[in-house]
Motif scaffolding. Structure first.
Motif, PDB file in Angstrom:
ATOM      1  N   THR A   1       0.988  -1.041   0.144  1.00 49.11           N
ATOM      2  CA  THR A   1       0.093  -0.222  -0.087  1.00 49.11           C
ATOM      3  C   THR A   1       0.872   1.237  -0.034  1.00 49.11           C
ATOM      4  OG1 THR A   1      -0.144   0.628   2.153  1.00 49.11           O
ATOM      5  CG2 THR A   1      -1.658  -1.316   1.496  1.00 49.11           C
TER       6      THR A   1
ATOM      7  N   LYS B   1       2.815   0.391  -9.273  1.00 48.19           N
ATOM      8  CA  LYS B   1       1.554   1.173  -9.568  1.00 48.19           C
ATOM      9  C   LYS B   1       2.016   1.876 -11.219  1.00 48.19           C
ATOM     10  CE  LYS B   1      -1.354   2.812  -7.800  1.00 48.19           C
ATOM     11  NZ  LYS B   1      -3.005   2.854  -7.918  1.00 48.19           N
TER      12      LYS B   1
ATOM     13  N   GLU C   1      -5.417   0.427  -5.569  1.00 49.73           N
ATOM     14  CA  GLU C   1      -4.545   1.278  -4.435  1.00 49.73           C
ATOM     15  C   GLU C   1      -3.930   0.055  -3.462  1.00 49.73           C
ATOM     16  OE1 GLU C   1      -4.019   4.509  -4.016  1.00 49.73           O
ATOM     17  OE2 GLU C   1      -5.057   4.436  -5.962  1.00 49.73           O
TER      18      GLU C   1
END
Length: 765
Positions: free
Chosen positions: A390, A609, A668
């Motif tokens: 995260t 990401k 996320e």
């Protein structure tokens, strides 16, 4: 007559008499017995000074000062210092009647006196008597039942050390799960609604039994794809790989075509558990499938693994795949699958399966958690991590939920019910204390954080079974005894923090975690704690300010006092204090955490990401590390030979990063990802690409190089893949067009280049 007297009375009659008196009055007047124990310790210590000709007792010194003197001198070993300190500290507490469990303290000192007596006898006499084993003192015949007597003063104490005897007897003679597999299976099938079996003899601990079921040596540890017990059902935690497999099975329910589902991974990653779960809990999803849990098991002793696989998968060979209606789930290790698709098989070919597997990128650096086509589905367990990334750091839903299963306070939890049952029966050991500490949410988070850090730094694969065994290891101490009969130092030694960091020999997991011990960290926050304990007199306020759970404070406060501890006793206290602060104080833990490790995980998150700004920054950091590793005479130039050579050669190096290999993940919270950072570079013509796979050890080394560290030969040997990458990268340089030459003798640089007509030009820089 006291057991002490048998071997002490001829060499120290006075000490033996105090021991005898202490034992006589232990039940009638435990506070007076404690005083006699302290007198015994004083006589022993004074006599040590008499027998040691080369040391002098400090003038008018207290027992504390004498023990400290002998400890610093090396006369006392650490265990005897602990025993003497226990007698001394407990004797001091006896000066405040009503604040302590005096009978329990007296029992505790009786054992410590025995330890001191043995040491004294072995060091200061040459006699060869056989010393009897320790026995707890029995009550006088005219006394009421021991258990009733003790319960009046200490509700948790049972008769004459019975718990220690019972547990030692169980440890030596009774298997951890005394039921046969058949009896256990029958129990699971007929008593599924019974959360806790209450069938132990008096004095046995239910919590100890339940926690032991988590160990690798337990019958419950055996994974069987055909059996899913009630206990495993309770501990089961849904994982993404399971949910994805269920979706595949639901999608294929109405399919008439042949379907092959490959579950690919490595040993211990949970394939057997998953298959057993589906058979037991979701039978409609797998009813049409043949399940092969171990592809190396042969149907015939005359067939090897490849022949067995060829037989199992013959319906999906090129010869029969268009007409087969077989439905198969095959759990297989990556290496075995690779060998199968690259081998020749008698009677069959598997080109379509081979093509499917290579298209899935199963054996590449890309994420290939799930890939499918008309006939095949593949799930790669290696791409389903046991923790998530995260933006705020790593978490592990899997490990955290497993921990909750064991510790949560509800009536469906056999562990919690076992704790309540033991409390009702007056059984209270360090197993119970450690279990209660583990129920604390902050402690659970810190333990899971350590597990994730171990996985990243040591490249461990920690299965559910290994994690549950780990819980047992940090809850069950080496010795099981009633807490109130243990010395304050033994309570600390057998507490969860010290089992967590001091038992590296128990498992690979604990060995990895021992390297993360906060007492080894260099931190201003830890330095402040140590300085405060050495300079401030109010230890109560220091403990209250830093330790965030009452149970941990209770372990430390009996030893509080600036003039109470020294030497090894102080070492035990300070180690336990720092570890307990780390486990119970989230702010402190964050302050002393490994910043390089945190930065690595942040960059890992950015790459998965696809956050281009952060990726660009990281490429720049690695470029700096590469130029510093090789050495650079000026901007964009890098040395290509060794520093030990008579002169240095440097070439121009324009690194061309590429991000074509990056597939951004829009979630996320990242559940599937590669646990390393992959960089890629192209040559000047964009024809050739090389990749650099950065794990944490390499990241840590490159970070140090950026900060000025000079790598040595061992670093180069440890980072062999990085050295191979550098060799390839150097071939992308422009040494054919221009080079710098540095002459050490006159400290001058010269350039060699080609002019417009192809001639070499040699000129001073």
């Amino acid at each position: 007559m006291s057991k002490f007297i048998d071997f002490l009375e001829k060499i120290n009659t006075k000490a033996a008499q105090y021991a005898n008196d202490m034992e006589k009055i232990l039940y009638d007047s435990p506070s007076s017995a404690i005083v006699e124990a302290r007198k015994f310790a004083e006589i022993i210590v004074n006599d040590v000074f008499e027998k040691e000709d080369d040391i002098d007792a400090p003038y008018k010194s207290s027992l504390f000062e004498k023990i400290s003197y002998l400890s610093k001198d090396g006369t006392l070993d650490r265990n005897i210092q602990k025993s003497l300190d226990t007698v001394r500290i407990t004797g001091n507490k006896a000066a405040h009647p009503g604040e302590n469990n005096e009978l329990a303290d007296a029992f505790k000192l009786h054992k410590e006196m025995y330890n001191i007596a043995i040491w004294y006898y072995e060091v200061y006499t040459t006699n060869q008597l056989t010393i009897p084993v320790y026995e707890r003192p029995k009550p006088p015949n005219n006394q009421e039942n021991v258990q009733e007597l003790v319960k009046k003063q200490l509700q948790q104490l049972i008769a004459s050390g019975g718990l220690e005897f019972v547990n030692n007897e169980r440890e030596n003679n009774v298997p951890e799960n005394s039921d046969t597999p058949e009896e256990q299976n029958e129990e699971d099938n007929t008593n599924n609604m019974q959360v806790l079996r209450k069938d132990l003899p008096q004095g046995h601990s239910y919590l100890l039994r339940e926690i032991r079921r988590l160990k690798d040596s337990s019958q419950e540890a055996i994974e069987n794809a055909n059996h899913f017990s009630h206990f495993k059902d309770y501990l089961h935690v849904d994982r993404k790989v399971q949910l994805d497999l269920e979706k595949i099975l639901e999608k294929n329910l109405e399919s008439k075509k042949g379907k092959l589902i490959l579950l690919c991974g490595n040993v211990g990653d949970g394939k057997s558990h998953l298959l057993a779960y589906l058979k037991q809990k979701k039978p409609d999803l797998v009813k049409n499938y043949k399940i092969f849990n171990d592809a190396t098991e042969s149907f015939s002793p005359n067939k090897d693994a490849m022949e067995t696989l060829s037989e199992v998968l013959s319906g999906f060979s090129d010869q029969f795949i268009d007409e087969t209606n077989d439905h198969i789930i095959l759990a297989i290790n990556m290496g075995v699958l690779h060998n199968f698709i690259t081998s020749n098989h008698s009677g069959y070919t598997y080109e379509r399966l081979k093509e499917f597997i290579f298209k899935s990128n199963l054996f590449s650096q890309s994420i290939s958690a799930h890939f499918s086509n008309e006939n095949f589905d593949i799930l790669s367990f290696g791409d389903y991590q046991s923790f998530e990334l995260t933006n705020n750091g790593p978490i592990s839903t899997f490990y955290s939920t497993l921990m909750e299963r064991v510790t949560m306070k509800n009536e469906d939890n056999p562990f919690y019910l076992a704790l309540k049952e033991d409390e009702k029966n007056g059984i209270h050991t360090m197993v119970h204390e450690n279990y209660k500490l583990l129920q604390n949410e902050i402690v659970q988070n810190q333990v899971v954080w350590l597990i994730i850090e171990s996985i990243v730094k040591e490249k461990l694969v920690i299965s559910a079974r290994a994690f549950l065994n780990f819980i047992a290891d940090v809850v069950i101490p080496d010795k099981i005894d009633q807490v109130d009969l243990m010395s304050e130092f033994d309570v600390l030694n057998y507490s969860l923090p010290n089992l967590l960091f001091d038992r590296s020999e128990r498992s690979d997991v604990l060995n990895a975690i021992s390297k993360l011990d906060p007492i080894h960290y260099r931190s201003i926050y830890i330095d402040d704690l140590v300085i405060n304990l050495n300079t401030l007199s109010n230890w109560y306020s220091i403990i209250d300010e830093n330790i965030k759970t009452d149970i941990a404070k209770k372990w430390l406060t009996p030893l509080v006092g600036k003039d109470t501890l020294i030497g090894y006793s102080f070492t035990i206290f300070i180690k336990s204090f720092i570890r307990l602060t780390y486990l119970t104080n989230a702010t402190f833990a964050k302050n002393v955490s490994d910043k390089t490790y945190i930065e690595f995980l942040q960059n890992l998150y950015y790459f998965n990401k696809g956050q281009m700004k952060k990726i660009k920054e990281f490429y720049e950091e690695v470029k700096t590390a590469i130029f510093k590793w090789k050495g650079s005479p000026k901007k964009d130039y890098v040395y290509i030979n060794k520093e030990s050579d008579k002169f240095r050669l440097a070439q121009k190096m324009n690194l061309k990063p590429t991000i074509d290999h990056i597939n951004p993940n829009e979630n996320e919270v990242l559940e599937t990802f590669k646990p390393t950072i992959i960089l890629a570079y192209q040559d000047i013509n964009n024809k050739n690409t090389i990749q650099l796979d950065i794990d944490f050890p390499l990241y840590n080394l490159l970070t140090r190089v950026q900060e000025g560290y000079r790598p040595n030969k061992k670093d180069e040997e440890d980072a062999i893949k990085f050295m191979e990458f550098l060799d390839k990268l150097m071939s992308f340089g422009q040494k054919k067009d221009e080079m710098l030459v540095y002459f050490k003798a006159d400290q001058r640089y010269y350039s060699i280049s080609k002019d417009d007509f192809g001639s070499f030009v040699f000129e001073r820089e």
